[in-house]
Design a protein around this motif. Structure first.
Motif, mmCIF file in Angstrom:
data_model
loop_
_atom_site.group_PDB
_atom_site.id
_atom_site.type_symbol
_atom_site.label_atom_id
_atom_site.label_comp_id
_atom_site.label_asym_id
_atom_site.label_seq_id
_atom_site.Cartn_x
_atom_site.Cartn_y
_atom_site.Cartn_z
ATOM 1 N N GLN A 767 0.860 -1.172 0.000
ATOM 2 C CA GLN A 767 0.000 0.000 0.000
ATOM 3 C C GLN A 767 0.901 1.227 0.000
ATOM 4 O OE1 GLN A 767 -3.256 -0.773 3.212
ATOM 5 N NE2 GLN A 767 -1.446 -1.933 3.803
ATOM 6 N N VAL A 768 0.679 2.149 -0.946
ATOM 7 C CA VAL A 768 1.470 3.370 -1.030
ATOM 8 C C VAL A 768 0.530 4.549 -0.855
ATOM 9 C CG1 VAL A 768 3.079 4.740 -2.404
ATOM 10 C CG2 VAL A 768 3.063 2.244 -2.625
ATOM 11 N N VAL A 769 0.751 5.347 0.200
ATOM 12 C CA VAL A 769 -0.141 6.464 0.487
ATOM 13 C C VAL A 769 0.659 7.734 0.699
ATOM 14 C CG1 VAL A 769 -1.858 4.934 1.536
ATOM 15 C CG2 VAL A 769 -0.169 6.059 2.987
ATOM 16 N N GLN A 770 0.000 8.881 0.481
ATOM 17 C CA GLN A 770 0.612 10.185 0.721
ATOM 18 C C GLN A 770 -0.429 11.097 1.374
ATOM 19 O OE1 GLN A 770 3.847 13.111 -1.374
ATOM 20 N NE2 GLN A 770 2.512 11.971 -2.729
ATOM 21 N N PRO A 771 -0.619 10.962 2.676
ATOM 22 C CA PRO A 771 -1.653 11.732 3.367
ATOM 23 C C PRO A 771 -1.296 13.226 3.414
ATOM 24 C CG PRO A 771 -0.823 9.913 4.716
ATOM 25 C CD PRO A 771 0.122 10.113 3.600
ATOM 26 N N THR A 772 -2.327 14.061 3.417
ATOM 27 C CA THR A 772 -2.080 15.503 3.425
ATOM 28 C C THR A 772 -2.727 16.212 4.605
ATOM 29 O OG1 THR A 772 -3.987 15.804 1.951
ATOM 30 C CG2 THR A 772 -1.797 15.662 0.928
ATOM 31 N N THR A 773 -3.368 15.490 5.513
ATOM 32 C CA THR A 773 -3.952 16.130 6.684
ATOM 33 C C THR A 773 -3.671 15.295 7.932
ATOM 34 O OG1 THR A 773 -6.103 15.022 6.610
ATOM 35 C CG2 THR A 773 -5.858 17.016 5.256
ATOM 36 N N ALA A 774 -3.835 15.907 9.098
ATOM 37 C CA ALA A 774 -3.608 15.217 10.366
ATOM 38 C C ALA A 774 -4.586 14.070 10.561
ATOM 39 C CB ALA A 774 -3.730 16.213 11.522
ATOM 40 N N SER A 775 -5.841 14.253 10.148
ATOM 41 C CA SER A 775 -6.823 13.171 10.321
ATOM 42 C C SER A 775 -6.494 11.996 9.415
ATOM 43 C CB SER A 775 -8.234 13.678 10.036
ATOM 44 O OG SER A 775 -8.355 14.147 8.705
ATOM 45 N N GLN A 776 -5.907 12.260 8.259
ATOM 46 C CA GLN A 776 -5.562 11.181 7.343
ATOM 47 C C GLN A 776 -4.462 10.286 7.917
ATOM 48 O OE1 GLN A 776 -7.994 10.554 5.138
ATOM 49 N NE2 GLN A 776 -6.766 10.771 3.266
ATOM 50 N N ILE A 777 -3.440 10.885 8.532
ATOM 51 C CA ILE A 777 -2.392 10.041 9.120
ATOM 52 C C ILE A 777 -2.957 9.266 10.309
ATOM 53 C CG2 ILE A 777 -1.459 11.842 10.652
ATOM 54 C CD1 ILE A 777 0.534 9.064 8.852
ATOM 55 N N PHE A 778 -3.853 9.863 11.053
ATOM 56 C CA PHE A 778 -4.506 9.178 12.167
ATOM 57 C C PHE A 778 -5.239 7.938 11.679
ATOM 58 C CE2 PHE A 778 -8.531 8.581 14.470
ATOM 59 C CZ PHE A 778 -8.090 8.377 15.767
ATOM 60 N N HIS A 779 -6.056 8.113 10.672
ATOM 61 C CA HIS A 779 -6.884 6.994 10.204
ATOM 62 C C HIS A 779 -6.066 5.915 9.493
ATOM 63 C CE1 HIS A 779 -10.800 8.519 11.333
ATOM 64 N NE2 HIS A 779 -10.538 9.692 10.776
ATOM 65 N N VAL A 780 -5.044 6.317 8.719
ATOM 66 C CA VAL A 780 -4.302 5.294 7.977
ATOM 67 C C VAL A 780 -3.454 4.446 8.918
ATOM 68 C CG1 VAL A 780 -2.163 6.547 7.385
ATOM 69 C CG2 VAL A 780 -3.126 4.893 5.781
ATOM 70 N N LEU A 781 -2.923 5.050 9.994
ATOM 71 C CA LEU A 781 -2.164 4.265 10.973
ATOM 72 C C LEU A 781 -3.076 3.299 11.726
ATOM 73 C CD1 LEU A 781 0.262 6.974 12.416
ATOM 74 C CD2 LEU A 781 0.884 4.995 11.014
ATOM 75 N N ARG A 782 -4.242 3.774 12.108
ATOM 76 C CA ARG A 782 -5.182 2.889 12.800
ATOM 77 C C ARG A 782 -5.697 1.796 11.855
ATOM 78 N NH1 ARG A 782 -7.607 3.231 17.272
ATOM 79 N NH2 ARG A 782 -9.683 2.760 16.416
ATOM 80 N N ARG A 783 -5.937 2.162 10.605
ATOM 81 C CA ARG A 783 -6.422 1.187 9.627
ATOM 82 C C ARG A 783 -5.457 0.022 9.469
ATOM 83 N NH1 ARG A 783 -7.048 2.351 3.139
ATOM 84 N NH2 ARG A 783 -4.790 2.132 3.292
ATOM 85 N N GLN A 784 -4.167 0.296 9.584
ATOM 86 C CA GLN A 784 -3.166 -0.742 9.398
ATOM 87 C C GLN A 784 -3.323 -1.867 10.404
ATOM 88 O OE1 GLN A 784 -1.443 -1.226 6.914
ATOM 89 N NE2 GLN A 784 0.552 -2.142 7.340
ATOM 90 N N MET A 785 -3.894 -1.583 11.578
ATOM 91 C CA MET A 785 -4.073 -2.618 12.592
ATOM 92 C C MET A 785 -5.526 -3.049 12.735
ATOM 93 S SD MET A 785 -1.060 -3.162 13.319
ATOM 94 C CE MET A 785 -1.427 -4.462 14.473
ATOM 95 N N VAL A 786 -6.449 -2.104 12.656
ATOM 96 C CA VAL A 786 -7.860 -2.421 12.897
ATOM 97 C C VAL A 786 -8.395 -3.380 11.835
ATOM 98 C CG1 VAL A 786 -10.183 -1.436 12.988
ATOM 99 C CG2 VAL A 786 -8.292 -0.295 14.163
ATOM 100 N N ARG A 787 -7.977 -3.178 10.589
ATOM 101 C CA ARG A 787 -8.331 -4.159 9.550
ATOM 102 C C ARG A 787 -7.459 -5.397 9.712
ATOM 103 N NH1 ARG A 787 -8.198 -1.575 3.623
ATOM 104 N NH2 ARG A 787 -6.004 -1.379 4.191
#
Length: 960
Positions: A767-787
């Motif tokens: 998965q290659v991502v380039q987040p641009t907001t604080a909420s995006q980094i929050f959700h993508v880090l949590r997504r990596q474990m919650v899923r």
């Protein structure tokens, strides 16, 4: 005295006269040493270092008594002489000579301990003469034949006698240090460890003591090792297998490691090795059924992976029985990059240690097998050794075994093969002891292995067993090694083989004249049946520490994950991570960061990147997901945005006064570990990959100091992260944080080489991502474990956006919503008026949004692609369809045209366009360098690419 003795004596005298410790310098040195003993700080630094080292040398009585100033003692005796209470006796010439000889005996003992290995009988091919080492000759110290029966004090040795004749002492030293085992350990600074080696070696004179049954077991293992190679050689002619022939004693060593480790309480062994002998280990050490191996040669084995790999790269695991109980064996998968598996193994071991709460590695053992050329030649060896004694990466000591066949591919000339005496000299950097052993003496191999494992378990330090052997065939079975090594291969052709030599030895000892032949026949019959002659594998055993990967298999990247958290939980966690202990003084700048984050936690102001990241970590550990974050500046953050570790400004000791708020968010939270790593990319990233490969329930993150530096770990990315699943079926959820962004910092501080990850993207592998907001980094880090999806996550993290208010997010975006793979245009545009869509990813969005405001361009929509792979076709296509009069799409990027995402996303974009629409590009021109170094040129380029996104399509234009 003989002529030779006289010559050696004169050499010794010359040596004394020229060294700075003798001759005319002696009074000066003596005075300086006296000053040192009274006040160490009164002498120059170089002399102080030398005298400091002397304090670690045991006293002549074998104790650790430290030296004291001599002058007060001398003066006291002088005063007593003046008072007539003492009688001065002048030593006779005979007494003086005896004292000199006693000193010389101690020097002789020290010489054998230090360099006796140079005279050890180590080469099965006997290709070189024994080197001349005068220090190992008694004559070097002025001894003559007449002195051989003189008795000297030997209480500082472990030969079992307080006194010995010089002859007996010399024989004991040579038997101990110059037999078929040569040990190097005297460079170690820990006196207890040095004395440990002296006691173990000298008390047994390095002679193995095996029972008849143990000797038969050794022969059986040699027979199995040789038998498998010869069976494959005759049945599968010409097929590559990287034969172990010539190094069969290695299988004896592996057998001993596994058995002794089990006896000492080890429950898991993780093995890393390259291809030489790997098939032999699979069958004869891990218990893989020969029939299964033969099926791979016959191409009848299942081939159910997207790409698969060759048989001599495959991993394997099994549970085997030992005298101490079951032991789980795991052989790591390894590409042809030889030593790159070393840190992967260490990371896997550390994960198992952490799962067992086994900080000293008493239950988990890393065993890494090396080739001599690779061990001396590959830099990742040094990087991995440098991790060995650090807090975040130590594994309680590694047992290293070198299959030293004295040739690297076609290079055996010592003038070319390395710049060190031994291929193992690199381990001296961590003071690991080395046991060099002749592979033609399998009993010595057993003893060396026993000693190595015992040392590792006692001291939790690395240790090396260097098995000097030979390579009977070429680098692979299709080579003709005599082309470049005619002399070596003449000797190899005359060698009967280690198994034959040992079988003859046991026959001479009365253990059976047909014992060897009987074993060969039994082994051949077993292989014909596709079986082993001995099968230690436990088929129904399962450890309670085994990881169940089934929940993480066959998942889709589109699977949803609930990554938002309730407002009450947000505020509770925010308070915990912004509070320091009352007696703790934080730096004023950090105090402001904590105060600002507390306001963010209350919802008073928008949340910035550092707080969003922190809250992701806090919510994960509070929910039972451990977090492990490592990198060169990960505690503070390269750009001073994280502050995961607080430092008390009033602390008085370097190892006290730190506080980690994320370790204090809940009573029963999961661990949060943040590590400032050594200055290494390749070994540290490989270590974290290995950790993640054995722990799917921990968020494992490696962070580059600058994203550009990830290219130092490209082998890990290519051979493991990007392709491990399709080659080996290995699922891995490692996360990479790579600071990326064009802010005018030059070629080495701008690009995380996004294009390389895009080029490696296929088969839904990463998965290659380039987040641009604080909420995006929050959700993508949590997504990596919650899923339950475990795929490597590559995050292009920002630099300037860390403090950009436009990149902050309101509290509502954390308590609701999820990671957006595509962020729609957030301006209130009339859809039917939009003629152009600018698609982009990363920081350039904010430049484009500002430019649009300046131009008042309400006919242009800007879409952010936050996930570049797997490409979000559904979400991206839906955005384009919003605009019924859309005429063209422009991809805009900061990176040069031949870099970044452009070449890889253009066909994805084209696929989602309507007929007649045009696709164009706006960005930097193609460049050999990632970025320019001149700030004015950077600014000109940045302005041009932003202006171009709104201008007329130029250059490459693709019409659908």
């Amino acid at each position: 005295m003989s002529d030779s003795s006289s010559t050696s004596s004169s050499v010794y005298s010359a040596y004394q006269g020229n060294t700075y410790l003798f001759g005319g310098n002696a009074p000066y040195v003596e005075e300086m040493y006296e000053n040192y003993l009274s006040n160490p700080g009164s002498v120059p630094d170089n002399w102080r270092s030398y005298f400091d080292a002397l304090q670690n040398v045991p006293a002549t009585d074998g104790t650790n008594t430290k030296d004291v100033p001599h002058l007060p003692v001398v003066n006291a005796f002088a005063e007593r002489a003046k008072q007539g209470t003492t009688k001065v006796v002048v030593a006779s010439g005979a007494d003086s000579e005896l004292g000199r000889k006693r000193t010389a005996v101690q020097q002789l003992i020290a010489a054998y301990r230090n360099v006796g290995a140079r005279w050890a009988d180590l080469d099965p091919l006997k290709r070189t003469e024994r080197p001349a080492i005068p220090e190992l000759e008694p004559s070097f110290y002025g001894f003559a034949d007449a002195d051989l029966e003189t008795v000297f004090n030997t209480s500082n040795t472990f030969f079992g006698k307080e006194t010995m004749s010089l002859r007996d002492l010399l024989n004991a030293l040579r038997e101990t240090y110059c037999g078929t085992i040569g040990v190097e350990y005297m460079y170690m600074t820990d006196q207890a460890q040095k004395r440990w080696w002296q006691q173990r070696l000298e008390s047994a004179r390095t002679n193995p003591q095996l029972t008849a049954e143990q000797k038969k077991r050794v022969l059986e293992r040699l027979t199995a090792a040789e038998g498998l190679e010869r069976f494959l050689h005759t049945k599968y002619v010409g097929q590559k297998r990287f034969s172990l022939e010539g190094g069969e004693s290695f299988i004896v060593a592996m057998d001993e490691v596994i058995k002794q480790a089990g006896i000492k309480g080890v429950q898991e062994i993780v093995i890393g090795m390259a291809h030489r002998g790997r098939l032999n280990v699979l069958v004869n050490s891990l218990g893989k059924m020969p029939a299964d191996l033969f099926a791979e040669f016959d191409h009848t084995a299942p081939e159910d992976l997207p790409s698969g790999d060759v048989k001599y790269h495959q991993g394997f695991s099994s549970d085997v029985s030992t005298p101490g109980g079951p032991v789980h064996l795991s052989l790591a998968f390894n590409p042809s990059h030889l030593e790159i598996v070393n840190p992967v193994v260490e990371g896997s071991v550390r994960a198992r240690m952490d799962r067992r709460a086994d900080p000293l590695g008493k239950q988990v053992l890393p065993v890494i097998v090396h080739g001599d050329a690779a061990f001396a030649g590959q830099g990742v060896v040094m990087e991995t050794l440098a991790l060995a004694e650090t807090r975040g990466y130590s594994t309680g000591g590694t047992v290293h075994i070198v299959i030293n066949n004295q040739i690297g591919f076609t290079t055996s000339d010592p003038r070319d093969s390395r710049s060190t005496l031994y291929c193992t000299d690199i381990v001296k950097m961590i003071e690991a002891p080395v046991l060099h052993v002749n592979g033609d003496d399998p009993e010595a191999v057993v003893l060396a292995t026993q000693l190595a494992l015992e040392f590792r378990m006692e001291f939790q330090k690395d240790v090396v067993v260097d098995i000097i052997c030979f390579r009977k065939l070429g680098h692979n079975e299709q080579d003709t090694p005599a082309l470049t090594q005619p002399l070596m291969y003449k000797k190899i052709a005359q060698h009967p083989g280690t198994r034959k030599l040992y079988a003859d030895k046991l026959a001479a000892q009365g253990l059976g004249t047909t014992l060897g032949d009987d074993m060969v026949k039994a082994q051949r019959a077993a292989f014909d049946a596709g079986k082993n002659t001995s099968d230690p594998v436990l088929t129904n055993f399962k450890s309670k520490y085994a990881v169940d990967w089934n929940p993480f298999l066959n998942k889709k990247w589109t699977d949803a994950g609930d990554t938002a958290i309730p407002t009450a939980e947000w505020k509770r966690l925010a308070e915990r991570i912004t509070t320091a202990p009352s007696n703790f003084t934080v730096h004023p700048l950090v105090k402001k960061v904590l105060d600002d984050r507390a306001a963010m936690g209350r919802g008073d102001v928008n949340v910035d990147w550092g707080m969003g990241e922190h809250m992701a970590f806090a919510s994960l550990v509070a929910s039972g997901y451990p977090v492990r974050l490592s990198g060169e500046d990960s505690g503070r953050g390269t750009f001073t945005h994280r502050h995961a570790v607080l430092h008390d400004q009033n602390r008085e000791k370097f190892d006290e006064g730190t506080y980690v708020p994320l370790q204090n968010v809940a009573d029963n939270q999961a661990p949060f570990v943040v590590i400032d790593s050594i200055l290494s990319e390749e070994a540290v990233l490989a270590f974290e990959y290995g950790y993640a490969s054995n722990d799917p329930n921990t968020l494992v993150i490696w962070e580059a100091q600058f994203g550009d530096f990830v290219n130092g770990a490209q082998v890990v990315i290519d051979q493991f992260i990007a392709s491990g699943e399709v080659k080996w079926g290995r699922v891995n959820g490692i996360t990479l944080m790579l600071p990326h962004g064009y802010e005018g910092q030059g070629p080495e501080h701008s690009s995380a080489r996004l294009e390389r990850f895009m080029q490696l993207s296929a088969d839904t592998n990463i998965q290659v991502v380039q987040p641009t907001t604080a909420s995006q980094i929050f959700h993508v880090l949590r997504r990596q474990m919650v899923r339950n999806l475990r795929k490597p996550l590559v995050i292009m993290t920002p630099k300037s956006l860390l403090r950009n208010k436009d990149a902050t997010s309101p509290l509502s975006e954390f308590t609701k919503g999820s990671f957006q793979t595509v962020i729609p245009d957030n301006k209130d545009l009339k859809a039917e008026k939009v003629k152009r869509v600018i698609a982009c990813s990363g920081k350039v969005y904010y430049d484009l949004a500002k430019k649009r405001e300046e131009k008042g361009a309400d006919d242009v929509a800007i879409i952010r692609v936050e996930q570049l792979y797997p490409f979000p076709h559904k979400a991206f296509g839906a955005e384009l369809k919003k605009y019924p009069n859309l005429a063209d799409v422009v991809w805009c990027q900061d990176e040069p045209q031949n870099q970044g995402a452009w070449f890889f996303v253009q066909h994805y974009i084209h696929e989602n366009m309507q007929e007649g629409q045009k696709l164009g590009y706006s960005g930097r021109a193609a460049s050999a360098s990632p970025a320019v170094g001149y700030s004015h040129l950077h600014q000109e380029q940045q302005k041009a690419l932003v202006d171009g996104a709104f201008g007329k399509l130029k250059g490459f234009v693709l019409t659908k």
